[in-house]
Structure formats: structure tokens, C-alpha cells
Design a protein around this motif. Structure first.
Motif, PDB file in Angstrom:
ATOM      1  N   LEU A 229       0.816  -1.220   0.000  1.00 35.22           N
ATOM      2  CA  LEU A 229       0.000   0.000   0.000  1.00 35.22           C
ATOM      3  C   LEU A 229       0.847   1.266   0.000  1.00 35.22           C
ATOM      4  N   ARG A 230       0.323   2.310  -0.626  1.00 36.01           N
ATOM      5  CA  ARG A 230       0.889   3.642  -0.502  1.00 36.01           C
ATOM      6  C   ARG A 230       0.451   4.232   0.838  1.00 36.01           C
ATOM      7  N   SER A 231       0.997   5.316   1.248  1.00 36.56           N
ATOM      8  CA  SER A 231       0.561   5.977   2.476  1.00 36.56           C
ATOM      9  C   SER A 231      -0.921   6.304   2.393  1.00 36.56           C
ATOM     10  N   ARG A 232      -1.610   6.116   3.498  1.00 37.95           N
ATOM     11  CA  ARG A 232      -3.048   6.342   3.639  1.00 37.95           C
ATOM     12  C   ARG A 232      -3.876   5.343   2.821  1.00 37.95           C
ATOM     13  N   GLY A 233      -3.263   4.215   2.492  1.00 38.27           N
ATOM     14  CA  GLY A 233      -3.987   3.174   1.789  1.00 38.27           C
ATOM     15  C   GLY A 233      -4.866   2.361   2.732  1.00 38.27           C
ATOM     16  N   THR A 234      -5.726   1.536   2.152  1.00 34.75           N
ATOM     17  CA  THR A 234      -6.665   0.719   2.916  1.00 34.75           C
ATOM     18  C   THR A 234      -6.442  -0.756   2.627  1.00 34.75           C
ATOM     19  N   LEU A 256       2.184   0.942  10.281  1.00 36.54           N
ATOM     20  CA  LEU A 256       0.776   1.289  10.030  1.00 36.54           C
ATOM     21  C   LEU A 256       0.488   2.712  10.477  1.00 36.54           C
ATOM     22  N   ILE A 257       1.046   3.086  11.621  1.00 38.26           N
ATOM     23  CA  ILE A 257       0.812   4.430  12.145  1.00 38.26           C
ATOM     24  C   ILE A 257       1.472   5.480  11.247  1.00 38.26           C
ATOM     25  N   ILE A 261      -2.120   3.713   7.626  1.00 44.55           N
ATOM     26  CA  ILE A 261      -2.785   2.613   6.933  1.00 44.55           C
ATOM     27  C   ILE A 261      -4.098   2.277   7.640  1.00 44.55           C
ATOM     28  N   ASP A 262      -5.146   2.108   6.882  1.00 47.16           N
ATOM     29  CA  ASP A 262      -6.466   1.733   7.392  1.00 47.16           C
ATOM     30  C   ASP A 262      -6.631   0.229   7.203  1.00 47.16           C
TER      31      ASP A 262
END
Length: 324
Positions: A229-234, A256-257, A261-262
Motif C-alpha cells: 500500500l501507498r501511504s493512507r492506503g486501505t 501502520l501508524i 494505513i487503514d
């Protein structure tokens, strides 16, 4: 209510239960009849059933709620505290007839435009993927989605996300499964035995996917999916791990923090969402029949489960003959 089974998918979840990996679902008691991806005709109704009649074509969600708790009333029957699952909580669809509790709350009418084999192919895999991709994952047209695992759930996720306009990358270790993933919409495929899938995803997406799915539930694919995932990915976790400590998967929480990451879990699909999925299937916008690669008789189900032990299956196998 009693449903006469007309078709039933053979799912890897059946295999996990057959292997004794999920005793919390089956209670570990024998004999036990698996099968949770079944469709058919209403054969008999109880005194408390008012919405259905004998002869109605129906599909049965594999997560059945009580119908009256706060989760069921708010449309989230899949997480009902007393959820029951045919084929796990009680005897399921590898049989000619199956009971369905609280039918008015759980049963779903099957449109005439959807045949039984295709509907069984929807089974837990397509309905689970639909809920995970559309409701939980909130997929958008143009999103980059990487799907780890091109089995039934992974292929279903690919099919659903493609129909929603996402750009899907499928990852697996088997070329024949990846070929089927391309057939149902993946714009790129990665054989993780031949290349580092995380680096390949980052290169294809110019930095990382917007969303990821782990459709297997093993440590390697879960880690790779999150790391793709890219940053702020889900991340959407659909694949279930084994029960107990063996199913524990460690994640580096600081990563994750730092990347915000969601991480979202997704389980089954509530009955109220079926009308959206079935409308798309009836209109041929989603074609579950593309995933059905084999039909068998009930007597062949043991062979189908045995083939899963060596991952020697592609697509969805559906039981359509219950006479032998």
C-alpha cells in the motif's frame, strides 16, 4: 424453513473445516455435513414464515442472523452475536435438503434471470468479496487494488472490483490461476514465486496500491498486501487464518501508524446487501458464471476437497447433480 438444494459450491472454507482447522465453527462433532454456498427451491415453510412460499427460488447467505438484535436491525446481520452458518454451525448444502432458521430475516429471493449454477458460484466467495470490496473497502473507479490470492475469493474480488472500475493487480504462485484472473479483469498479474510482489506492485502503481486484499489468510500474503500500500492506503482482510495461536499474525504497528494505513476486516455479507449484488448479476454487469470451471455430482465432493489439499483447483466447482 426447508430448502431443496439445486446447486452448491465447493469452497476452500469447506476444506478448512474438513481439515479440522476451525473447530470453533463446527464444534468438532461428527458426523458433519459441509456446504454453505447453496441455492434452491423452498420445499417447506414454518409457522413464522410470511415472506416466502413453497417453490420460491432462493439463495442463502452463509452468515445467518437472529433477525432482531441491534446488528440485524441495522443491516449488519453478518456480525450478529448469535450468527449461525449452514455447513459450519449446522449441517449444510452437501445434501438434498437444508433447513434455514429465521428465514424471513435471512433468505433472499433469487431472480429468474440468475440460474442456479451461477448463483451457487456466487456462494460465500463472491458475496464475501462484494461486501469486502464495495461496502467495507469503498472501492472507487480508478483505484489501484492489489489482490493476494487468485482462488475463489481473490478471483471474485478481481471480478467485483473490475466491474466497479478499479485497476486490479492479481498476485498468486500459479500461472493458471493468474490467467483466469486476467480473464475476469485483472490488468496485471504477478507470480510471487518469480518476483518480489511488493516491489512489483510499487513499480506498477508508482508508489503503492490504494487498496489491498489478502484473500488467503496466511502471514506471507497478509504482510505483502499491507506492505504493497501507498501511504493512507486501505487494507481489506477477507482471508481467515487458522484458529488459535497458529493463526496469530504479527504486524509492525509503527509502520501502520507512520503511513496512516487503514486496516479493515470483512466477514460474509448481510442479507440486505444482496439486492445490489443480484441486480448487477441479473443485468450481466457481474458474471459469476465466469468463475465456474467445473460442475460435479454430490458423490464427487470428496474428490473435489482432496484436490484442494494440493491447491490443484482453478476457479469454482459447483455440485449440480444430487441424485448420485
Amino acid at each position: 424453513m426447508v430448502v431443496e438444494v439445486k446447486a452448491c459450491g465447493v469452497c476452500r472454507s469447506d476444506w478448512h473445516g474438513w481439515q479440522g482447522e476451525w473447530p470453533g465453527f463446527t464444534g468438532g462433532s461428527l458426523p458433519h455435513i459441509f456446504g454453505h454456498e447453496f441455492v434452491g427451491l423452498v420445499s417447506d415453510i414454518g409457522n413464522n414464515v410470511s415472506r416466502y412460499r413453497v417453490g420460491d427460488r432462493v439463495i442463502v447467505p452463509f452468515t445467518l442472523g437472529c433477525g432482531h438484535c441491534e446488528y440485524c436491525r441495522s443491516g449488519h446481520s453478518n456480525v450478529c452475536p448469535t450468527v449461525s452458518m449452514p455447513g459450519f454451525s449446522y449441517d449444510g448444502g452437501f445434501a438434498q435438503y437444508v433447513t434455514v432458521p429465521d428465514a424471513d430475516a435471512n433468505l433472499v429471493k433469487l431472480p429468474d434471470a440468475v440460474d442456479f449454477t451461477d448463483a451457487a458460484g456466487m456462494g460465500c466467495r463472491l458475496m464475501t468479496a462484494y461486501h469486502g470490496i464495495v461496502e467495507v473497502g469503498q472501492i472507487h473507479p480508478g483505484d489501484w487494488l492489489v489482490v493476494y490470492g487468485a482462488g475463489g475469493v481473490g478471483l471474485s474480488a478481481t471480478l467485483v472490483a473490475t466491474s466497479a472500475g478499479a485497476n486490479v493487480i492479481a498476485v498468486d504462485i500459479a500461472d493458471d490461476k493468474l490467467a483466469l484472473a486476467r480473464k475476469v479483469g485483472a490488468i496485471a498479474t504477478i507470480n510471487s514465486r518469480e518476483t518480489d510482489p511488493v516491489e512489483a506492485v510499487r513499480e506498477l502503481t508508482d508508489g503503492g496500491a490504494d487498496k489491498s486484499v489478502d484473500a488467503l489468510g496466511i502471514s506471507e500474503t497478509l504482510h505483502n498486501a499491507v506492505n504493497s500500500l501507498r501511504s493512507r492506503g486501505t487494507h481489506i482482510q477477507i482471508g481467515m487464518t487458522a484458529e488459535g495461536p497458529v493463526g496469530d499474525v504479527a504486524l509492525t504497528i509503527n509502520d501502520l501508524i507512520a503511513k496512516e494505513i487503514d486496516f479493515r476486516g470483512s466477514f460474509g455479507m448481510p442479507a440486505v446487501e444482496f439486492r445490489y449484488l443480484l441486480n448487477q448479476v441479473a443485468a450481466s454487469k457481474i458474471k459469476p458464471g465466469q468463475l465456474v470451471t467445473k460442475t460435479i455430482a454430490l458423490s464427487e465432493v470428496n474428490d473435489a476437497l482432496t484436490a484442494m489439499s494440493t491447491y490443484n483447483t482453478v476457479g469454482t466447482t459447483v455440485i449440480t447433480d444430487f441424485t448420485r
